[in-house]
Design a protein around this motif. Structure first.
Motif, short mmCIF file in Angstrom:
data_model
loop_
_atom_site.label_atom_id
_atom_site.label_comp_id
_atom_site.label_asym_id
_atom_site.label_seq_id
_atom_site.Cartn_x
_atom_site.Cartn_y
_atom_site.Cartn_z
N GLN A 6 0.81 -1.16 0.06
CA GLN A 6 -0.11 0.13 -0.07
C GLN A 6 0.80 1.32 -0.05
N ALA A 7 1.94 1.43 0.54
CA ALA A 7 2.78 2.34 0.94
C ALA A 7 3.23 2.57 -0.52
N LEU A 8 3.74 1.65 -1.12
CA LEU A 8 4.47 1.46 -2.19
C LEU A 8 3.69 2.17 -3.46
N ALA A 9 2.43 1.43 -3.34
CA ALA A 9 1.46 2.05 -4.30
C ALA A 9 1.24 3.65 -4.22
N ALA A 10 1.14 4.26 -3.05
CA ALA A 10 1.03 5.57 -2.59
C ALA A 10 2.28 6.35 -3.33
N ALA A 11 3.38 5.62 -3.13
CA ALA A 11 4.69 6.27 -3.56
C ALA A 11 4.50 6.17 -5.13
N VAL A 12 4.09 5.46 -5.71
CA VAL A 12 3.96 5.31 -7.34
C VAL A 12 3.09 6.50 -7.69
N GLU A 13 2.01 6.77 -7.06
CA GLU A 13 0.96 7.70 -7.42
C GLU A 13 1.71 9.01 -7.35
N ARG A 14 2.85 9.33 -6.26
CA ARG A 14 3.50 10.73 -6.12
C ARG A 14 4.65 10.52 -7.12
N LEU A 15 5.32 9.55 -7.14
CA LEU A 15 6.72 9.65 -8.08
C LEU A 15 6.73 9.17 -9.51
N GLY A 16 5.40 8.70 -9.75
CA GLY A 16 5.61 7.71 -11.04
C GLY A 16 6.17 6.52 -10.89
N PRO A 17 6.34 5.63 -12.02
CA PRO A 17 7.21 4.49 -11.95
C PRO A 17 8.58 4.69 -10.98
N LEU A 18 9.05 3.96 -10.32
CA LEU A 18 9.97 4.08 -9.49
C LEU A 18 11.06 2.68 -9.43
N VAL A 19 12.26 3.03 -8.68
CA VAL A 19 13.08 1.97 -8.68
C VAL A 19 13.19 1.82 -6.98
N ARG A 20 12.95 0.91 -6.36
CA ARG A 20 12.96 0.68 -4.96
C ARG A 20 14.60 0.28 -4.67
N VAL A 21 15.37 1.05 -4.01
CA VAL A 21 16.75 0.43 -3.81
C VAL A 21 16.61 0.02 -2.31
N LEU A 22 17.08 -1.06 -2.06
CA LEU A 22 17.03 -1.94 -0.78
C LEU A 22 18.43 -2.19 -0.27
N VAL A 23 18.63 -2.07 0.93
CA VAL A 23 19.83 -2.65 1.38
C VAL A 23 19.42 -3.93 2.04
N ALA A 24 19.81 -5.00 0.96
CA ALA A 24 19.40 -6.38 1.31
C ALA A 24 20.23 -7.18 2.01
N GLY A 25 21.55 -6.54 2.21
CA GLY A 25 22.61 -7.33 3.07
C GLY A 25 23.52 -6.45 3.68
N ALA A 26 24.07 -6.50 4.98
CA ALA A 26 25.18 -5.39 5.13
C ALA A 26 26.12 -6.07 6.08
#
Length: 319
Positions: A6-26
């Motif tokens: 839901q939060a990502l869908a709202a972000a797509v409405e604000r920003l348009g198509p986007l790339v989510r950059v996730l720290v998957a490991g550290a």
């Protein structure tokens, strides 16, 4: 952090198509922990993976993926050799292109597993999902395995109701709104009392008598009461004590706390229940500036408490 459709869908409405950059490991000393994320659109971005050269290069890579239409990518970055940073650690970044259609494809369940590179599901991910369904066993997440990214689905957010849009209310919302897993409802008597821009994810409610909205709050919600009117503050406390709440905090001083305790007792509430309403809120050692109060409340929330200590826990206060 978790995967919040839901939060990502709202972000797509604000920003348009986007790339989510996730720290998957550290590993080692790194700017942000695994699970930190930022969202990169064509013209704007939100969130942070720690700033500096790492974030700058990740932003460039994200926009390259966005322009090229690739589904995703994985990059392991040793911060010293690759970026000349003194942190000494390494991060693994997962880049994932998201739009409304892609989000609609992702199913429900405790885990969200998907390919970043179009590959078939690895056996390790198949077994992981089976264990999660059959035994409720959840591994350390996020997890990258064979080009697949696995994350927990977002759980229902922690409900926080903020009553009052004055200086302290605005400071609280500005500090708390960016925090993950908080669902903020912000209430006051008129639309003109709010700032022109309400932060993303904050629900604004206007009511001539805000106390009438107490009945609509979840029974386990947390509340911060800081309106322009002591009478309204008292009515909100009275209604909440009758309605039920997870935690409640009232801005005020020791004398206000004592007066409210006496009046609420006169309205039929037991001492033990009245003492559940914290007054003051925040950390008195930080001072009375609105942002200082907000910082104190936010610090307690991040530590997992209500952000409020009850009246029996401490004295002191604010006028």
């Amino acid at each position: 952090m978790s995967f919040d459709v839901q939060a990502l869908a709202a972000a797509v409405e604000r920003l348009g198509p986007l790339v989510r950059v996730l720290v998957a490991g550290a590993a080692g000393s790194v700017p942000r922990e695994a699970g930190a994320e930022m969202l990169v659109g064509a013209a704007a971005q939100e969130g942070t993976i720690g700033g500096g050269t790492l974030e700058w290069r990740a932003t460039l890579r994200a926009r390259e993926l966005l322009a090229g239409g690739a589904a995703g990518a994985v990059s392991r970055v040793p911060l010293g050799p690759a970026l000349g940073q003194c942190c000494g650690g390494a991060v693994t970044l997962a880049f994932e292109r998201l739009d409304a259609a892609r989000l609609a494809e992702l199913g429900a369940g405790p885990l969200v597993a998907r390919a970043l590179d179009g590959s078939a599901m690895p056996l390790a991910v198949t077994r992981l999902l089976a264990r999660a369904r059959g035994q409720g066993a959840l591994p350390r997440l996020p997890l990258l395995e064979g080009g697949w990214l696995v994350e927990r689905a977002a759980q229902p957010a922690r409900a926080l109701w903020i009553w009052g849009a004055g200086h302290v209310g605005r400071a609280l919302v500005s500090v708390l709104a960016p925090l993950p897993d908080l669902a903020i409802t912000w209430v006051d008597t008129g639309a003109e009392r709010f700032p022109e821009v309400i932060p993303a994810g904050v629900t604004q409610l206007v009511a001539a008598n805000p106390a009438d909205l107490v009945a609509h709050a979840p029974g386990d919600a947390e509340h911060l009461i800081l309106t322009f009117s002591h009478q309204l503050d008292l009515e909100l406390c009275h209604r909440l004590l009758g309605h039920g709440f997870g935690a409640a905090g009232l801005i005020g001083s020791a004398s206000k706390r004592a007066r409210f305790h006496s009046r609420l007792r006169g309205l039929g509430h037991a001492d033990a229940q009245i003492l559940r309403i914290a007054c003051p809120i925040g950390d008195p050692a930080l001072g009375k500036h609105p942002q200082a109060i907000a910082v104190g409340v936010a610090a307690a929330l991040l530590k997992g408490s209500s952000g409020m200590q009850t009246a029996r826990d401490r004295a002191g206060g604010r006028a």
